[in-house]
Design an enzyme around this catalytic site. Structure first.
Site, PDB file in Angstrom:
ATOM      1  N   GLY A 198      60.421  44.447  97.436  1.00 40.45           N
ATOM      2  CA  GLY A 198      61.398  45.295  98.128  1.00 40.45           C
ATOM      3  C   GLY A 198      60.634  46.089  99.161  1.00 40.45           C
ATOM      4  N   HIS A 199      60.802  45.729 100.429  1.00 43.41           N
ATOM      5  CA  HIS A 199      60.041  46.374 101.505  1.00 43.41           C
ATOM      6  C   HIS A 199      60.987  47.224 102.347  1.00 43.41           C
ATOM      7  CE1 HIS A 199      56.830  42.946 101.188  1.00 43.41           C
ATOM      8  NE2 HIS A 199      56.934  43.674 100.101  1.00 43.41           N
TER       9      HIS A 199
ATOM     10  N   ASP B  62      54.373  48.461  96.407  1.00 45.60           N
ATOM     11  CA  ASP B  62      55.142  49.575  96.963  1.00 45.60           C
ATOM     12  C   ASP B  62      54.288  50.586  97.718  1.00 45.60           C
ATOM     13  OD1 ASP B  62      57.366  48.412  95.767  1.00 45.60           O
ATOM     14  OD2 ASP B  62      57.133  49.587  93.929  1.00 45.60           O
TER      15      ASP B  62
ATOM     16  N   LYS C 247      54.038  48.806 102.558  1.00 41.76           N
ATOM     17  CA  LYS C 247      53.682  47.644 103.387  1.00 41.76           C
ATOM     18  C   LYS C 247      54.751  47.354 104.425  1.00 41.76           C
ATOM     19  CE  LYS C 247      53.507  45.110  99.684  1.00 41.76           C
ATOM     20  NZ  LYS C 247      53.676  46.119  98.649  1.00 41.76           N
TER      21      LYS C 247
ATOM     22  N   GLN D 145      53.914  42.638  96.780  1.00 37.07           N
ATOM     23  CA  GLN D 145      53.258  43.196  95.595  1.00 37.07           C
ATOM     24  C   GLN D 145      51.915  43.840  96.006  1.00 37.07           C
ATOM     25  OE1 GLN D 145      54.594  39.631  95.073  1.00 37.07           O
ATOM     26  NE2 GLN D 145      56.420  40.852  94.857  1.00 37.07           N
TER      27      GLN D 145
HETATM   28  P1  GDP Z   1      56.484  48.207 100.056  1.00 38.87           P
HETATM   29  O1  GDP Z   1      57.050  47.398  98.941  1.00 38.87           O
HETATM   30  O2  GDP Z   1      55.000  48.242 100.029  1.00 38.87           O
HETATM   31  O3  GDP Z   1      57.024  47.818 101.398  1.00 38.87           O
HETATM   32  O4  GDP Z   1      56.954  49.708  99.780  1.00 38.87           O
HETATM   33  P2  GDP Z   1      58.418  50.198  99.315  1.00 38.87           P
HETATM   34  O5  GDP Z   1      59.338  50.099 100.453  1.00 38.87           O
HETATM   35  O6  GDP Z   1      58.800  49.541  98.052  1.00 38.87           O
HETATM   36  O7  GDP Z   1      58.104  51.694  98.925  1.00 38.87           O
HETATM   37  C1  GDP Z   1      57.531  52.580  99.842  1.00 38.87           C
HETATM   38  C2  GDP Z   1      58.450  53.784  99.980  1.00 38.87           C
HETATM   39  O8  GDP Z   1      57.767  54.794 100.690  1.00 38.87           O
HETATM   40  C3  GDP Z   1      59.707  53.496 100.765  1.00 38.87           C
HETATM   41  O9  GDP Z   1      60.733  54.294 100.270  1.00 38.87           O
HETATM   42  C4  GDP Z   1      59.322  53.936 102.192  1.00 38.87           C
HETATM   43  O10 GDP Z   1      60.459  54.309 102.975  1.00 38.87           O
HETATM   44  C5  GDP Z   1      58.479  55.118 101.891  1.00 38.87           C
HETATM   45  N1  GDP Z   1      57.446  55.461 102.852  1.00 38.87           N
HETATM   46  C6  GDP Z   1      56.543  54.656 103.472  1.00 38.87           C
HETATM   47  N2  GDP Z   1      55.644  55.413 104.137  1.00 38.87           N
HETATM   48  C7  GDP Z   1      56.004  56.684 103.929  1.00 38.87           C
HETATM   49  C8  GDP Z   1      55.435  57.943 104.318  1.00 38.87           C
HETATM   50  O11 GDP Z   1      54.404  58.015 104.968  1.00 38.87           O
HETATM   51  N3  GDP Z   1      56.075  59.067 103.878  1.00 38.87           N
HETATM   52  C9  GDP Z   1      57.216  59.030 103.154  1.00 38.87           C
HETATM   53  N4  GDP Z   1      57.780  60.167 102.813  1.00 38.87           N
HETATM   54  N5  GDP Z   1      57.750  57.870 102.758  1.00 38.87           N
HETATM   55  C10 GDP Z   1      57.142  56.733 103.130  1.00 38.87           C
HETATM   56  P1  IMO Z   2      56.573  44.980  96.632  1.00 39.64           P
HETATM   57  O1  IMO Z   2      56.333  43.780  97.515  1.00 39.64           O
HETATM   58  C1  IMO Z   2      55.920  46.818  92.766  1.00 39.64           C
HETATM   59  C2  IMO Z   2      55.899  44.194  89.273  1.00 39.64           C
HETATM   60  C3  IMO Z   2      57.004  44.333  88.258  1.00 39.64           C
HETATM   61  C4  IMO Z   2      56.236  43.968  86.996  1.00 39.64           C
HETATM   62  C5  IMO Z   2      55.314  42.861  87.476  1.00 39.64           C
HETATM   63  C6  IMO Z   2      55.839  41.455  87.229  1.00 39.64           C
HETATM   64  O2  IMO Z   2      57.827  45.697  96.918  1.00 39.64           O
HETATM   65  O3  IMO Z   2      55.354  45.850  96.596  1.00 39.64           O
HETATM   66  P2  IMO Z   2      57.740  40.000  88.397  1.00 39.64           P
HETATM   67  O4  IMO Z   2      59.203  40.247  88.543  1.00 39.64           O
HETATM   68  O5  IMO Z   2      57.022  39.809  89.667  1.00 39.64           O
HETATM   69  O6  IMO Z   2      57.435  38.916  87.407  1.00 39.64           O
HETATM   70  O7  IMO Z   2      57.180  41.347  87.708  1.00 39.64           O
HETATM   71  O8  IMO Z   2      55.146  43.071  88.863  1.00 39.64           O
HETATM   72  N1  IMO Z   2      56.341  43.953  90.676  1.00 39.64           N
HETATM   73  C7  IMO Z   2      56.268  44.871  91.635  1.00 39.64           C
HETATM   74  N2  IMO Z   2      55.903  46.162  91.596  1.00 39.64           N
HETATM   75  N3  IMO Z   2      56.258  46.257  93.937  1.00 39.64           N
HETATM   76  C8  IMO Z   2      56.594  44.957  94.004  1.00 39.64           C
HETATM   77  O9  IMO Z   2      56.802  44.322  95.176  1.00 39.64           O
HETATM   78  C9  IMO Z   2      56.666  44.200  92.816  1.00 39.64           C
HETATM   79  N4  IMO Z   2      56.990  42.931  92.517  1.00 39.64           N
HETATM   80  C10 IMO Z   2      56.776  42.788  91.204  1.00 39.64           C
HETATM   81  O10 IMO Z   2      57.512  45.632  88.202  1.00 39.64           O
HETATM   82  O11 IMO Z   2      55.446  45.039  86.595  1.00 39.64           O
HETATM   83 MG    MG Z   3      58.374  47.615  97.351  1.00 41.96          MG
END
Ligand code: GDP
Ligand code: IMO
Ligand code: MG
Length: 422
Positions: free
Chosen positions: A40-41, A13, A16, A223
């Site tokens: 979840g991206h 998270d 990415k 991840q």
């Molecule tokens: P990922 O799994 O690495 O793609 O990240 P996620 O989407 O799960 O979580 C990143 C969160 O940060 C999301 O809600 C994005 O919309 C948000 N985000 C990314 N970059 C920024 C930033 O620079 N500032 C803010 N406020 N939110 C950001």
């Molecule tokens: P993105 O791509 C954050 C975590 C779960 C748990 C561990 C194992 O959005 O960064 P799993 O369901 O993969 O067997 O769970 O990994 N986890 C993540 N945490 N971002 C993710 O994906 C994750 N995918 C799995 O919360 O701790």
């Molecule tokens: Mg994510």
């Protein structure tokens, strides 16, 4: 653009999806190589929010080829739903998406097993996303899994799936769970197989055709480094190689054709699920949750939060070979008077410069912090380095230096525009 692997350098998270979307402007091909719909991206295009789970985030820009590689585990019903959801809001999928025929299939019994194992683990649970990821990779390693090529072949699927479900139902019964109905799952999966058939192909060949025409290729990590099955905080990890090497094995890309590794970090640290997180603290968690931030994109769970941990990110640079650093969510720190960064750990009287492999030791580590004065002004309007307050520049330079990578991208908000390159 050089052939690039993008990885999360923390616990997932990191933002990415947003950085992939920005970089895709210059890429022709975007490839997911590991993980499944546990990812979840989040990407914002204007006010529209998209959360991608299996489909590469590059799909939001037209004319890009998006590949789901052999290293990914695919829940086909969930993939069909994701495709339908995107088509409904006007995203072009046909002609842009390719799915590897050797990617493994996630079944409902994988999800049930995932849940049951978590229950059995009790207080030692991993905190998985319950998407069946661990059991699906388990079947792959045990050579009992079914692949996308099997799913799209009706005769073969019936034969292999009937053997598979028989064995799985014995396991489920032994665990006290309900056995599964062959006909119901078979027809659901066959329908998904028919829907996905046009996309299922030999993606290794397609990738190499792209290499031959010197197309720019971007590998989208899912991840993060410390969720890697080998290099993460085992057993509190996911079941794939989330580090840079996974991009090659999960796609068929030869390692010597990779030009660049980009590591994405948040300006602080988050983790969702169980396992040690040395810099975790309530102060920063309350601050970020109070701003409505840091709730999981896949499960909605509140993320655990802490200060930037450069012991961890330095380790990430080592195992991924991170050249360039992309720092997101700088704006999350805008209001703080003082910002801390972990520069080493202390266990007893010992000082550690690297993440210890033993999670029990990691759980005992106390961060040694360096403090930075906050800039206490909004950064969300910054569109170039010079727009940032001097203290924010100092902070960013320091975390890049501690991490051992070149600061290249800064993100100050969720939208495309709130990103700049150095
Ligand atoms: P990922 O799994 O690495 O793609 O990240 P996620 O989407 O799960 O979580 C990143 C969160 O940060 C999301 O809600 C994005 O919309 C948000 N985000 C990314 N970059 C920024 C930033 O620079 N500032 C803010 N406020 N939110 C950001
Ligand atoms: P993105 O791509 C954050 C975590 C779960 C748990 C561990 C194992 O959005 O960064 P799993 O369901 O993969 O067997 O769970 O990994 N986890 C993540 N945490 N971002 C993710 O994906 C994750 N995918 C799995 O919360 O701790
Ligand atoms: Mg994510």
């Amino acid at each position: 653009m050089a052939t690039t692997i993008l990885v999360g350098a923390q616990w997932g998270d990191e933002g990415k999806g947003k950085i992939i979307d920005v970089l895709t402007e210059q890429a022709e091909v975007v490839v997911r190589t590991q993980g499944g719909n546990n990812a979840g991206h989040t990407v914002f295009v204007g006010a529209q929010k998209y959360v991608l789970h299996l489909i590469p985030s590059g799909i939001l820009r037209t004319g890009k080829t998006c590949i789901i590689g052999n290293g990914v585990v695919i829940d086909p019903v969930s993939l069909v739903q994701e495709i339908d959801g995107l088509v409904k809001i006007g995203i072009q999928i046909e002609g842009q998406l390719l799915v590897s025929e050797t990617a493994h299939v996630v079944f409902p019994f994988h999800r049930i097993l995932d849940e049951q194992r978590e229950i059995l683990k009790g207080k030692n649970k991993i905190g998985t996303t319950k998407r069946g990821i661990g059991p699906a990779y388990g079947d792959k390693a045990a050579r009992t899994g079914l692949r996308m090529a099997d799913l799209v072949n009706p005769t073969r699927f019936r034969e292999l799936f009937s053997i598979r479900i028989k064995e799985q139902n014995e396991v489920l019964k032994a665990l006290g769970a309900e056995p599964m109905d062959f006909d119901k799952i078979h027809s659901e999966y066959r329908a998904a197989g028919d829907r996905l058939k046009p996309y299922v192909t030999n993606t290794v060949v397609k990738l190499h055709e792209a290499l031959q025409r010197k197309a720019s290729i971007l590998f989208e990590g899912a991840q993060g480094t410390f969720l890697d099955i080998d290099h993460g905080t085992y057993p509190y990890v996911t079941s794939s190689n989330t580090t840079a090497g996974g991009a090659c094995t999960g796609s068929g890309m030869p390692p010597n054709r990779i030009d660049l590794v980009v590591g994405v970090v948040k300006a602080y640290t988050t983790r969702v699920g169980e396992g040690p997180l040395p810099t975790e603290n309530n102060f920063i968690a309350d601050l970020l949750h109070g701003m409505g931030r840091e709730f999981g994109a896949t499960t909605g769970r509140p993320r655990r939060c802490g200060w930037y941990d450069s012991v961890a990110t330095r380790h990430a640079t080592m195992v991924n070979g991170i050249d360039h650093l992309a720092v997101t969510n700088l704006d999350g720190l805008d209001t703080l008077e003082t910002i801390k960064v972990a520069v080493a750990y202390k266990v007893g009287s010992e000082r550690l410069e690297y993440i210890p492999n033993d999670v029990a030791v990691l759980a005992q580590c106390e961060p040694i912090y360096e403090e930075f004065p906050g800039w206490q002004s909004p950064t969300t309007q910054a569109r170039k380095w010079e727009d940032l307050p001097a203290r924010a520049q100092t902070y960013l330079e320091a975390i890049a230096r501690f991490t051992g990578a070149k600061l290249k991208i800064v993100s100050v908000g969720p939208s495309r525009e709130q990103t700049f390159f150095l």
